[in-house]
Design an enzyme around this catalytic site. Structure first.
Site, PDB file in Angstrom:
ATOM      1  N   ASP A   1       0.830  -1.205   0.000  1.00  0.00           N
ATOM      2  CA  ASP A   1       0.000   0.000   0.000  1.00  0.00           C
ATOM      3  C   ASP A   1       0.865   1.256   0.000  1.00  0.00           C
ATOM      4  O   ASP A   1       0.632   2.201  -0.762  1.00  0.00           O
ATOM      5  CB  ASP A   1      -0.938  -0.009   1.212  1.00  0.00           C
ATOM      6  CG  ASP A   1      -1.722  -1.306   1.312  1.00  0.00           C
ATOM      7  OD1 ASP A   1      -1.814  -2.009   0.288  1.00  0.00           O
ATOM      8  OD2 ASP A   1      -2.226  -1.633   2.395  1.00  0.00           O
TER       9      ASP A   1
ATOM     10  N   TYR B   1      -6.355 -11.415   8.604  1.00  0.00           N
ATOM     11  CA  TYR B   1      -5.165 -11.111   7.796  1.00  0.00           C
ATOM     12  C   TYR B   1      -3.936 -11.753   8.445  1.00  0.00           C
ATOM     13  O   TYR B   1      -3.136 -12.419   7.794  1.00  0.00           O
ATOM     14  CB  TYR B   1      -5.003  -9.589   7.695  1.00  0.00           C
ATOM     15  CG  TYR B   1      -3.854  -9.140   6.819  1.00  0.00           C
ATOM     16  CD1 TYR B   1      -4.047  -8.841   5.478  1.00  0.00           C
ATOM     17  CD2 TYR B   1      -2.570  -9.002   7.342  1.00  0.00           C
ATOM     18  CE1 TYR B   1      -2.994  -8.421   4.675  1.00  0.00           C
ATOM     19  CE2 TYR B   1      -1.508  -8.590   6.545  1.00  0.00           C
ATOM     20  CZ  TYR B   1      -1.725  -8.294   5.212  1.00  0.00           C
ATOM     21  OH  TYR B   1      -0.684  -7.893   4.422  1.00  0.00           O
TER      22      TYR B   1
END
Ligand code: GLA
Length: 395
Positions: A180, A229
């Site tokens: 990201d 996650y």
């Protein structure tokens, strides 16, 4: 809201709160993940792009050791303030402050007192929250650029990206990879970012005008901090350890394992760990294949790999959900959609579609209809232009 309007709003709020102009303003965009899912922390490959929406962070040094942060988009402008000596993870209440505070903390190697003085900052943006467009990385990267500027700290882009990642790990509680932050910094107008997370090489690959991306945001919850996650990441690390023991070449991450090796040796792994491992292994192979196809101009071939990526998420990694599957299945039935897959961590959030731009309205209408029939509410569809990466803006 347009980027210019966000900039005007942030700088006006800075003037109203602190008086005068900020010493630095930085802009950082969100990102879409196009191909290569959960490969970044496995030292693999990803195609992504910076989007045309982002966060502006306006800052000036303080006269004393106070850090003041104003979040324009939270409760009409929530403020968080602390002394340099008290910079640490915020456990409850203004937890949004963990992103800029953690970034500031690691810009000074975990010793924020080294900054000497505090700072005052206002930030705001136009990335929809919880959509899987990495609003948190945009906040970290705009913070790091503006603060590096006002404190005169010089570091290369990859180091800046890693500072944001460390803030996620230690202040925000998400054990994310570097995708990201890197996508936000290395984005380029009209181009994808092809990342190699072993060598940390980031290359821009032009996309051309014949295709566009459409993000379809489901209304399913997207929360990466709640353990799903982390458990996927753990399974990948366990599998890499196993393969290091059975293969005769060095393995430190799943990047080092091929699909053929997985087929031969998966029997020695617990069933669930084996299922998780094949996802990043296959994704790496798809990204490399996708790069070859893009070079040949075969966008349809590239799109097929996106559909395959989603199947792998759905069946092996199990980071999809019913809502995302509904969007991808509806997309598959539309000839002008070349590819579709979930984008980012998964478990909700958004799908990324590769589309013929002239059919964008029709595609959005058909997908909205299919989603509404299944769930009663509507997803949000938006055409995304791959855009420039993070940069300083004149204050
Ligand atoms: C999230 C994480 C990234 C990456 C993606 C999945 O967006 O923040 O580091 O792991 O999920 O590819």
């Amino acid at each position: 809201m347009l980027n210019q309007e966000v900039y005007d709003k942030v700088t006006a709020a800075f003037a109203a709160k602190f008086g005068g102009k900020p010493a630095a303003v930085a802009y950082a965009p969100g990102r879409i993940e196009v191909l290569g899912n959960h490969t970044d922390y496995n030292e693999g490959f990803v195609f992504s792009a910076a989007i045309d929406k982002g966060t502006f962070f306006a800052a000036s040094p303080a006269d004393d050791d106070t850090v003041t942060l104003v979040a324009l988009d939270i409760n009409g402008g929530e403020t968080y303030s602390c002394k340099l000596a008290d910079v640490k993870k915020v456990e409850s209440g203004s937890t949004w402050a963990n992103y800029p505070l953690g970034t500031f903390n690691w810009l000074f190697d975990g010793e924020p007192a080294k900054a000497g003085k505090g700072f005052k900052a206002v930030f705001g943006g136009n990335i929809p929250l919880g959509a899987g467009l990495s609003s948190s990385a945009a906040l970290e990267m705009s913070t790091v650029l503006a603060l590096a500027k006002i404190y005169g700290v010089e570091k290369d882009k990859t180091t800046l990206a890693k500072i944001g990642q460390k803030a996620e790990h230690t202040f925000a509680g998400c054990p994310c990879g570097l995708l990201d932050q890197a996508s936000s910094l290395y984005g380029k107008e009209g181009a994808l970012v092809k990342s190699d997370f072993r060598t940390c090489e980031f290359e821009n690959v032009p996309m051309g005008d014949a295709v566009a991306f459409m993000m379809v945001k489901s209304n399913a919850k997207h929360a990466l901090v709640d353990g799903a996650y982390a458990s996927r990441r753990q399974a990948c690390e366990d599998a890499a350890k196993y393969f290091a023991g059975v293969l005769r070449h060095p393995v430190t991450h799943l990047r080092d394992v091929s699909t053929a090796e997985w087929v031969l040796y998966r029997g020695g792994l617990p069933e669930t760990t084996a299922k998780r491992a094949i996802h990043p292994i296959g994704e790496d192979e798809r990204v490399l294949q996708g790069a070859v196809l893009l070079e040949k101009g075969d966008v349809a071939g590239f799109g097929s790999l996106m559909f395959d990526s989603h199947e792998s998420s759905r069946n092996w990694f199990e980071n999809s959900c019913e809502e995302l599957d509904t969007i991808v299945d509806a997309a598959k039935a539309i000839p002008e959609v070349l590819g579709a897959r979930l984008s980012g961590g998964g478990f909700g959030g958004s799908c990324c579609l590769l589309v013929r731009p002239e059919a964008a309205d029709k595609i959005a209408a058909q997908i909205t209809q299919a989603y509404k029939t299944a769930y009663g509410d509507e997803p949000t569809c938006a055409v995304i232009k791959p855009s420039a990466g993070a940069h300083l803006v004149n204050a």
